[in-house]
Design an enzyme around this catalytic site. Sequence first.
Site, PDB file in Angstrom:
ATOM      1  N   ASP A   1      -8.273  25.823   2.201  1.00  0.00           N
ATOM      2  CA  ASP A   1      -8.521  25.546   0.786  1.00  0.00           C
ATOM      3  C   ASP A   1      -9.993  25.770   0.465  1.00  0.00           C
ATOM      4  O   ASP A   1     -10.886  25.355   1.222  1.00  0.00           O
ATOM      5  CB  ASP A   1      -8.123  24.097   0.466  1.00  0.00           C
ATOM      6  CG  ASP A   1      -7.972  23.831  -1.025  1.00  0.00           C
ATOM      7  OD1 ASP A   1      -8.662  24.472  -1.841  1.00  0.00           O
ATOM      8  OD2 ASP A   1      -7.149  22.966  -1.386  1.00  0.00           O
TER       9      ASP A   1
ATOM     10  N   HIS B   1      -4.936  26.884  -0.990  1.00  0.00           N
ATOM     11  CA  HIS B   1      -4.709  25.933  -2.074  1.00  0.00           C
ATOM     12  C   HIS B   1      -3.342  26.152  -2.738  1.00  0.00           C
ATOM     13  O   HIS B   1      -2.996  27.259  -3.129  1.00  0.00           O
ATOM     14  CB  HIS B   1      -5.823  26.116  -3.110  1.00  0.00           C
ATOM     15  CG  HIS B   1      -5.878  25.059  -4.154  1.00  0.00           C
ATOM     16  ND1 HIS B   1      -6.507  23.850  -3.959  1.00  0.00           N
ATOM     17  CD2 HIS B   1      -5.394  25.024  -5.426  1.00  0.00           C
ATOM     18  CE1 HIS B   1      -6.416  23.121  -5.060  1.00  0.00           C
ATOM     19  NE2 HIS B   1      -5.736  23.806  -5.962  1.00  0.00           N
TER      20      HIS B   1
ATOM     21  N   SER C   1      -3.336  19.831  -7.052  1.00  0.00           N
ATOM     22  CA  SER C   1      -4.607  20.361  -7.536  1.00  0.00           C
ATOM     23  C   SER C   1      -5.233  19.400  -8.558  1.00  0.00           C
ATOM     24  O   SER C   1      -5.485  18.238  -8.235  1.00  0.00           O
ATOM     25  CB  SER C   1      -4.380  21.759  -8.113  1.00  0.00           C
ATOM     26  OG  SER C   1      -5.593  22.428  -8.295  1.00  0.00           O
TER      27      SER C   1
END
Length: 336
Positions: free
Chosen positions: A273, A303, A172
């Site tokens: 995502d 995600h 991330s």
Amino acid sequence: MVSEKKRPVEEVSGWLRVFDDGSVDRRWTGPPEVQFMVEPVEAHDEFIDGVSTKDVVADKSSGHRVRIYLPERKPENNDTKLPIILHFHGGGFCISQADWYMYYQIYTKLSRSTNAIVISVYQRLAPEHRLPAAIEDGYSALLWLRSLAQGEQNEPLLSHADYNRVFLIGDSSGGNIVHHVAAQSGTADLSPLRLAGAIPIHPGFVRAERSKSQLEQPQSPFLTLDMVDKFLGLALPVGSTKDHPITCPIGPEAQPLGNLKLPPFLLCIASRDLIIDTQMEYFEAMKKANKDVELLINEGVTHSFYLNKIAVDTDPETDAETERLIAGIKQFIKNH
């Protein structure tokens, strides 16, 4: 006389509260059944499931720390040098730590699967330390590895490290750090250390304007539009928008990718995502700039899916895609 209570001025549900006196409360206030994933795991010298861990102060002047994951060595491989995977955790630059269980459970597994030393960086967090603090911490850890490679410092746990095969990896917002540390490394002499590759996983690349996927893809426990907006509002330099180069390395404010000296990249993406559109824009821009970049897409997952231990344990699809992700990373490291 009764003192006035401090008041929250910003809140990210479950994760963080910022108060009017500048203090920050990062105690988990979400569902108690998932709290174990954000609890710290103590370092352990003994090998548990084939991996030992140790927290090390990499910079005595700042107190900057890293966590080392060391795979157990088989007697017949005692002379084998092990690649290094330098890890930058996610959390929107505002939350999480290198010793959280969600990272411990996946990076012990990655260390064991790849037979590599994983080193996870404890980063300074925003809003107390706005960007580029986290990127500075990531690059500082790389320079620490260079000092070990040069023999200027010593860390016994890394006596079998192969400094010619150092890989960056990040989840991330940690994927953003991967890009920027790799780019900065291209302007420096790291020898005898060699940066062999970079692996951004679901990097937090966004633009000021919402993408189509942000409007249409499902929000997940690890990424909502509210988290994107509030975390980056707290983390980016004051007055910046999401078009800042740290969050948008392909935007007009960023240095052109063609000007950067980068190692080979493995860009890891999840098909559901929230921010897949800007991640794919980055992939296409890297290819257009003639960079060495591979793409690994995990289908049907969201995600940072592999950090969700509950989903990995209870959903066969999540478990299978986690194994695919680890296998892809293992192959990339093997190829470089």
